[in-house]
Design an enzyme around this catalytic site. Sequence first.
Site, PDB file in Angstrom:
ATOM      1  CE  LYS A 127       2.112   4.542   8.371  1.00  0.00           C
ATOM      2  NZ  LYS A 127       0.710   4.436   8.704  1.00  0.00           N
ATOM      3  CE1 TYR A 156      -3.716   2.501   0.621  1.00  0.00           C
ATOM      4  CE2 TYR A 156      -2.393   3.294   2.454  1.00  0.00           C
ATOM      5  CZ  TYR A 156      -3.467   3.446   1.587  1.00  0.00           C
ATOM      6  OH  TYR A 156      -4.284   4.551   1.713  1.00  0.00           O
ATOM      7  CG  ASP A 180       5.869   3.894   0.752  1.00  0.00           C
ATOM      8  OD1 ASP A 180       6.172   4.620   1.732  1.00  0.00           O
ATOM      9  OD2 ASP A 180       4.694   3.718   0.378  1.00  0.00           O
TER      10      ASP A 180
HETATM   11  N1  PMP Z   1       2.936   4.231   2.278  1.00  0.00           N
HETATM   12  C1  PMP Z   1       2.929   3.301   3.244  1.00  0.00           C
HETATM   13  C2  PMP Z   1       3.977   2.239   3.242  1.00  0.00           C
HETATM   14  C3  PMP Z   1       1.977   3.361   4.254  1.00  0.00           C
HETATM   15  O1  PMP Z   1       1.985   2.431   5.221  1.00  0.00           O
HETATM   16  C4  PMP Z   1       1.005   4.385   4.235  1.00  0.00           C
HETATM   17  C5  PMP Z   1      -0.062   4.512   5.300  1.00  0.00           C
HETATM   18  N2  PMP Z   1      -0.260   3.484   6.134  1.00  0.00           N
HETATM   19  C6  PMP Z   1       1.054   5.326   3.203  1.00  0.00           C
HETATM   20  C7  PMP Z   1       2.025   5.212   2.231  1.00  0.00           C
HETATM   21  C8  PMP Z   1       0.063   6.447   3.127  1.00  0.00           C
HETATM   22  O2  PMP Z   1       0.277   7.353   4.153  1.00  0.00           O
HETATM   23  P1  PMP Z   1      -0.884   8.325   4.644  1.00  0.00           P
HETATM   24  O3  PMP Z   1      -1.931   7.467   5.289  1.00  0.00           O
HETATM   25  O4  PMP Z   1      -0.193   9.260   5.599  1.00  0.00           O
HETATM   26  O5  PMP Z   1      -1.401   9.039   3.445  1.00  0.00           O
END
Ligand code: PMP
Length: 436
Positions: free
Chosen positions: A266, A143, A238
Amino acid sequence: MGKLSEDLFSKATQLIPGGVNSPVRAFGSVSGKPVFIQSAHGARMVDVDNVTYIDYMMSWGPMILGHAHPFVIDAVKKVLARGTSYGAPSPLEVEMAEMICEAIPSVEMVRMVSSGTEAVMSAIRLARASTKRDRIVKFDGCYHGHSDSLLVRGGSGILTLGIPGTPGVPNDVVKDTLVAPFNDREALTNLLSEQGSTVACVIVEPVVGNSGVLPPDEGYLQFLRDITRQHGILLIFDEVMTGFRVAYGGAQELYDIRPDLTTLGKIIGGGFPVGAYGGSKEIMRLIAPSGPVYQAGTLSGNPVAMAAGLATLKVLRNQQTYSDLEEKSATLQSSFESLAEEYGIPLTVNRVGSMLTAFFTEGPVRNHQNAAASDTAMFKRFHQLMFEEGIYLPPSAFEALFLSLAHSTKDLSLTAEAAEKSMKIIAKEFELGPYR
Ligand code: PMP
């Protein structure tokens, strides 16, 4: 579930789609309804009916120091008194950029944004501009936020809700997103030998967290580094979840691989909305206003978020953080494993540092397909039983548990006691082990 949460949820469902502001907060795949939180300190959350939980979600990762850490709260209070947003540069942004670049050597220049979604979306745009190619490759079950081109075969809520993608994304957009299975060298080699010259970037969660935790096989990330170079493709890690989580310098420090671009979120916001993307100066200078690739944000580099993030990073940098987290997380893993063995429950615990997932299956769990084959009915029951014991696990079989520096030995032993009660009941109900 208490009366106040129950009432709030029924009101919320009339006003907010599904009653929640992010699908992963719904308890649809576990006990049905979420509780509403009134406060959180350390490793504990308290709901509006005054029920206390030991939290293993930690806001889905950011709260690595624990909730309401005094150093973070103090830093935020100080900055609040000086105004909450300027729309003009402030010193904290420079300090944040410096701390990120010091921690992550592949990042020589960084741009702050307001969410992980935005960070990844912008990094993809940059990769496309830099390579002058349109296609991207992502992995099944990863994701990367909810931007159009990345929702194809996603993990997290997409996986929990069992939907392949989402309506509202034009076919023209997703036709440029190619999907490969994680930890499968042959599949990617074949895909790139056919299409490699049209691919701008390969994006990966270097430790997958959004299908539950899937560690990379030994040498797999090096393989990704080599094969992307070979085809002139940019490699994007990511690290929204893994950055400052699995090591101070993220998964790229832990596995000693330098990607071309890195996305963060995060932890660097210390509990405030934040994201960031960065890479070499050469690539990052393509971003406006130094280059032609446009990307902007009203609240980017927000001083309150910068203060909370900087305070968090300073604590992480100055303590025995990662060995403490490793020790606590290994303790939790071994309690789950030994209880599962005692009660004959099929369980595979995947863990990298302080992120772990207990999959209800014999394993091994190496990819999205293995994860999806785990027993979700058993997970659902485990989640319900643990919740009744005051243990707040993420409400999905395909998410990571997060530990924090605030989880104490006592919290871990209370969790192990709750797990023992829960697994015993599961063994009886599913006629396993001693109850076969
Ligand atoms: N990339 C990864 C690996 C994530 O775990 C997440 C959110 N859990 C995101 C992108 C998206 O981040 P956000 O919810 O702050 O938009």
